[in-house]
Each structure stands twice: as C-alpha cells, then as structure tokens.
Enzyme design. Structure first.
Site, PDB file in Angstrom:
ATOM      1  N   LYS A 111       0.843  -1.205   0.000  1.00 56.12           N
ATOM      2  CA  LYS A 111       0.000   0.000   0.000  1.00 56.12           C
ATOM      3  C   LYS A 111       0.870   1.245   0.000  1.00 56.12           C
ATOM      4  O   LYS A 111       0.609   2.204  -0.721  1.00 56.12           O
ATOM      5  CB  LYS A 111      -0.918   0.011   1.230  1.00 56.12           C
ATOM      6  CG  LYS A 111      -2.042  -0.964   1.079  1.00 56.12           C
ATOM      7  CD  LYS A 111      -3.300  -0.509   1.785  1.00 56.12           C
ATOM      8  CE  LYS A 111      -4.453  -1.360   1.284  1.00 56.12           C
ATOM      9  NZ  LYS A 111      -5.281  -1.892   2.307  1.00 56.12           N
ATOM     10  N   LYS A 150      -4.636 -11.085  -6.722  1.00 55.75           N
ATOM     11  CA  LYS A 150      -5.604 -11.946  -6.023  1.00 55.75           C
ATOM     12  C   LYS A 150      -7.025 -11.382  -6.181  1.00 55.75           C
ATOM     13  O   LYS A 150      -7.201 -10.174  -6.361  1.00 55.75           O
ATOM     14  CB  LYS A 150      -5.216 -12.118  -4.550  1.00 55.75           C
ATOM     15  CG  LYS A 150      -5.707 -11.055  -3.636  1.00 55.75           C
ATOM     16  CD  LYS A 150      -5.616 -11.464  -2.172  1.00 55.75           C
ATOM     17  CE  LYS A 150      -6.331 -10.372  -1.388  1.00 55.75           C
ATOM     18  NZ  LYS A 150      -6.519 -10.555  -0.005  1.00 55.75           N
ATOM     19  N   LYS A 207     -11.954  -7.871  -2.734  1.00 55.82           N
ATOM     20  CA  LYS A 207     -13.166  -7.050  -2.580  1.00 55.82           C
ATOM     21  C   LYS A 207     -12.986  -5.678  -3.184  1.00 55.82           C
ATOM     22  O   LYS A 207     -13.921  -5.039  -3.602  1.00 55.82           O
ATOM     23  CB  LYS A 207     -13.446  -6.823  -1.100  1.00 55.82           C
ATOM     24  CG  LYS A 207     -13.743  -8.039  -0.324  1.00 55.82           C
ATOM     25  CD  LYS A 207     -13.921  -7.641   1.128  1.00 55.82           C
ATOM     26  CE  LYS A 207     -14.011  -8.860   2.000  1.00 55.82           C
ATOM     27  NZ  LYS A 207     -12.879  -9.029   2.880  1.00 55.82           N
TER      28      LYS A 207
HETATM   29  P1  AMP Z   1     -10.137 -10.559   3.992  1.00 58.18           P
HETATM   30  O1  AMP Z   1     -11.257 -10.479   3.050  1.00 58.18           O
HETATM   31  O2  AMP Z   1      -8.908  -9.902   3.471  1.00 58.18           O
HETATM   32  O3  AMP Z   1     -10.490 -10.213   5.394  1.00 58.18           O
HETATM   33  O4  AMP Z   1      -9.768 -12.094   4.056  1.00 58.18           O
HETATM   34  C1  AMP Z   1     -10.486 -13.028   4.828  1.00 58.18           C
HETATM   35  C2  AMP Z   1      -9.950 -14.407   4.589  1.00 58.18           C
HETATM   36  O5  AMP Z   1     -10.162 -14.786   3.230  1.00 58.18           O
HETATM   37  C3  AMP Z   1      -8.446 -14.518   4.844  1.00 58.18           C
HETATM   38  O6  AMP Z   1      -8.164 -15.785   5.396  1.00 58.18           O
HETATM   39  C4  AMP Z   1      -7.876 -14.402   3.462  1.00 58.18           C
HETATM   40  O7  AMP Z   1      -6.624 -15.018   3.359  1.00 58.18           O
HETATM   41  C5  AMP Z   1      -8.938 -15.127   2.624  1.00 58.18           C
HETATM   42  N1  AMP Z   1      -8.929 -14.627   1.246  1.00 58.18           N
HETATM   43  C6  AMP Z   1      -9.210 -13.356   0.827  1.00 58.18           C
HETATM   44  N2  AMP Z   1      -9.096 -13.262  -0.516  1.00 58.18           N
HETATM   45  C7  AMP Z   1      -8.722 -14.493  -0.958  1.00 58.18           C
HETATM   46  C8  AMP Z   1      -8.430 -15.044  -2.236  1.00 58.18           C
HETATM   47  N3  AMP Z   1      -8.502 -14.302  -3.361  1.00 58.18           N
HETATM   48  N4  AMP Z   1      -8.079 -16.334  -2.312  1.00 58.18           N
HETATM   49  C9  AMP Z   1      -8.007 -17.108  -1.198  1.00 58.18           C
HETATM   50  N5  AMP Z   1      -8.257 -16.649   0.046  1.00 58.18           N
HETATM   51  C10 AMP Z   1      -8.622 -15.371   0.176  1.00 58.18           C
END
Ligand code: AMP
Ligand code: TRP
Length: 329
Positions: free
Chosen positions: A111, A193, A196
């Site tokens: 970031k 990746k 959101k």
């Molecule tokens: P976050 O949305 O960043 O809070 O992520 C929540 C959980 O989802 C964490 O364990 C992340 O590692 C997993 N996660 C988020 N995006 C991905 C993705 N594109 N592929 C696999 N795991 C993901």
C-alpha cells in the site's frame, strides 16, 4: 480438542476468494476442532468506511457465515467489538512489536509503495491487533488464505517474545493454509488476487452476485492464447485459476477436471466452472435469504460474545498480572 480461530474483515461484500480460501474450510474444520470465528470489524476501520455500508456489510457477513454452513452450536461466532479484550490486548501487543517488524509486512508495504495517501496508524499496527485476536483464545491453528500467512508468522514471533519476557502465557499458533484454493486470483487479471476492492468489478465474484452476473464474469475471464487445457500455472495463470476454483468447489482433483476437458475449447471449460460456481452460490444465497428473514443474527452474536468473552476476559486477567499492570485491592 485443538482450538482453531480465524476472522474475516468485511470491508465490502464477501467474495468467492473468501469462501474458497477461508469460510469453506472453517465449515469443514468445525467438527474436528473447537472453532472460533469472528467478524473483524475493528480491522475494517483502518480505512474510512461509510457507516451505513459498514453496518450492512457486517450483517451480511454474519448471515453469510451461517449460510455457508458455520453452525453456532459447533462454533463460537462473534463480532470483534463485542469482546473488549481484543482492543486492549491489541495495544499491549503493539507495545511488544518493533517498528522494523511492521515495516516488513507486505500488505502494508504494498500500500505504501502504491503511494496511497492518508494511511492511518491503525493500518500500520493492524498486525498487532491481529496477533491479539489469535492469542487471546490460545488458538493452536489459524486457517487463512495465503495473504495472511505473514501476519500469523509475526504473531508467532510476538507470542514467543511475550512468553520469554513475562513467562508462559500464550499458545504459539500455527497458520494453516489449504493446498488448493489458498489464493484465488482475479478473473480479469490473474496476476492479482481476487479482492473485494476490485475496481473493475469484473475480476471478483461476490457471494451475493446475481447468478447471471457471476456466470458472465466467468465466461469473460481472462485466459491465454495457447488454447491448450493443461495445468501450467506460470504460463496459463487464468486457466489454472478457473480449474482451481472448480476443483475446490466440486471436490474433484484439478487433474481430473483437465482430463475431462483436454482437447476442447476454453468455452466448454468455462461453462463447467460457471455451473459449479452458480450451483454453490445458489445454495448459499437461498440460505442467506432465510437467515436474514429469520432475525437469527442478533441471537447468534449475543451468545457468541458471551462465550468468547468468558475465554478472553480470563486470559486478560492473567496478562495484566504477568505484566504488572494490575494492583491487588
Ligand atoms: P479478507 O477479506 O482480506 O479479510 O480475508 C479473509 C480471509 O479470506 C483470509 O483468510 C484471506 O486469506 C482469505 N482470502 C481473501 N481473498 C482471498 C483469495 N482471493 N483467495 C483465497 N483466500 C482469500
Ligand atoms: N487480517 C485478516 C484479513 O484481512 C482478518 C483477521 C483479523 C484475522 N484478525 C484475524 C484472520 C485473526 C485470522 C485470525 O483477512
């Protein structure tokens, strides 16, 4: 029974990446582990969120946890801010973290490198709060996607440091990264990746997307011009990602899927991936609707907060005693 803990930060709608990399695994673990899952709402506000949007995203996240199969009879499900010990221990962990350690965190570094303006101190110290989230409950394992591995590794270092300084207090946790699906990539740019915060909105499937829109996103996913169905992550990352998505949702191996579609066009494979994804989304969305209408969420969170606080408050007493923060009277 070993204890497992994880959290999701619903800064937006939950994605297929969250489901495959995290949620789906939590569900499969809840029979064999003591599972604790929380909504990391404090982590959400490291960047400004519109309050009404945030509230909606938090509610949807709980509903989706339940819709994906997390069972409040088996798992403790709660909202981070309902358990005050998180913020308290987060601060204490920040006092046991060196600036150099936070400077090395890739999520922060990326970031900063992008030249993001108005980065907050909360964003910088986020890993300290995350460490607190985990060790408050003496979690043995932390199932996360690949992007969070570094944060869990830092948690291990911080925990060991605390235990050395103040005496055995916390269990040192281990990250648990699934072999398939730990990093689902963007459909429009398979070098990134699935996230959101996808600006184009084409690369990311949200769990609440209309099925026709989800299908469209998969059918127009970026692949390559080689035209061969095989597993070559380096040269065909888009294709690999699609096969990985289908594999993790269907339970079939990636090789098995390749065998079925070998020699055929990408369109056929994409249609299959879309079928698998839409079938899963359809199930989740039907349950989501029921849950939202049942007003079950409040009850689940209340019960979860009670159970989580019982564990966390006891731990905080011990922590304060070890550090010398409390005065006996
Ligand atoms: P976050 O949305 O960043 O809070 O992520 C929540 C959980 O989802 C964490 O364990 C992340 O590692 C997993 N996660 C988020 N995006 C991905 C993705 N594109 N592929 C696999 N795991 C993901
Ligand atoms: N940092 C995690 C993410 O962005 C969310 C999170 C916060 C978490 N606290 C946690 C994950 C504790 C596992 C354990 O995905």
């Amino acid at each position: 029974m070993k204890r497992m803990l994880s959290g999701i930060k619903p800064t937006g709608q939950l994605t297929l990446g969250n489901y495959i990399g995290a949620l789906k695994n939590f569900v499969s673990y809840q029979d064999d582990y003591e599972m604790i899952v929380f909504i990391a709402n404090l982590h959400c506000i490291t960047e400004y969120q519109d309050p009404a949007d945030l509230r909606k995203n938090l509610t949807d996240a709980v509903a989706l946890y339940l819709a994906c199969g997390l069972d409040p009879q088996k798992s403790i499900i709660f909202l981070q801010t309902d358990v005050h010990a998180h913020a308290e221990l987060g601060y204490i962990m920040a006092c046991n973290t060196y600036l150099g350690e936070l400077n090395r965190m890739t999520q922060f570094k990326d970031k900063a490198a992008k030249g993001e303006k108005n980065m907050t101190a909360g964003l910088y110290t986020y890993p300290c709060l995350m460490a607190a989230d985990i060790i408050l409950y003496d979690a043995d394992y932390v199932p996360v996607g690949d992007d969070q591995k570094q944060h869990v590794e830092l948690t291990r270092d911080l925990t060991q440091r605390f235990n050395n300084k103040y005496g055995e207090t916390f269990v040192v946790p281990q990250p648990l990264i699934a072999k398939v699906g730990a990093r689902i990539m963007s459909l429009s740019d398979p070098s990134k990746k699935m996230s959101k915060s996808d600006e184009t909105n084409k690369g990311c499937i949200y769990l609440l997307d209309d099925l026709s829109l989800a299908r469209k996103k998969i059918m127009s996913a970026v692949t390559d011009s080689l035209g061969i169905i095989q597993l070559d992550k380096e040269n065909q990352p888009g294709l690999y990602n699609l096969i990985e998505i289908a594999s993790s949702l269907s339970g079939r191996t990636m090789e098995d899927i390749v065998k079925e579609f070998e020699g055929q066009g990408y369109g056929k494979l994409k249609a299959y991936v879309a079928d698998v994804v839409c079938a899963e989304l359809e199930k989740i969305q039907a349950r989501y609707k029921e849950i939202i209408e049942s007003h079950k969420i409040e009850e689940v969170l209340k019960d979860g907060a009670l159970k989580a606080s019982a564990i966390a408050d006891k731990k905080m007493e011990d922590v304060k005693k070890k550090i010398g923060l409390e005065i006996k009277y």
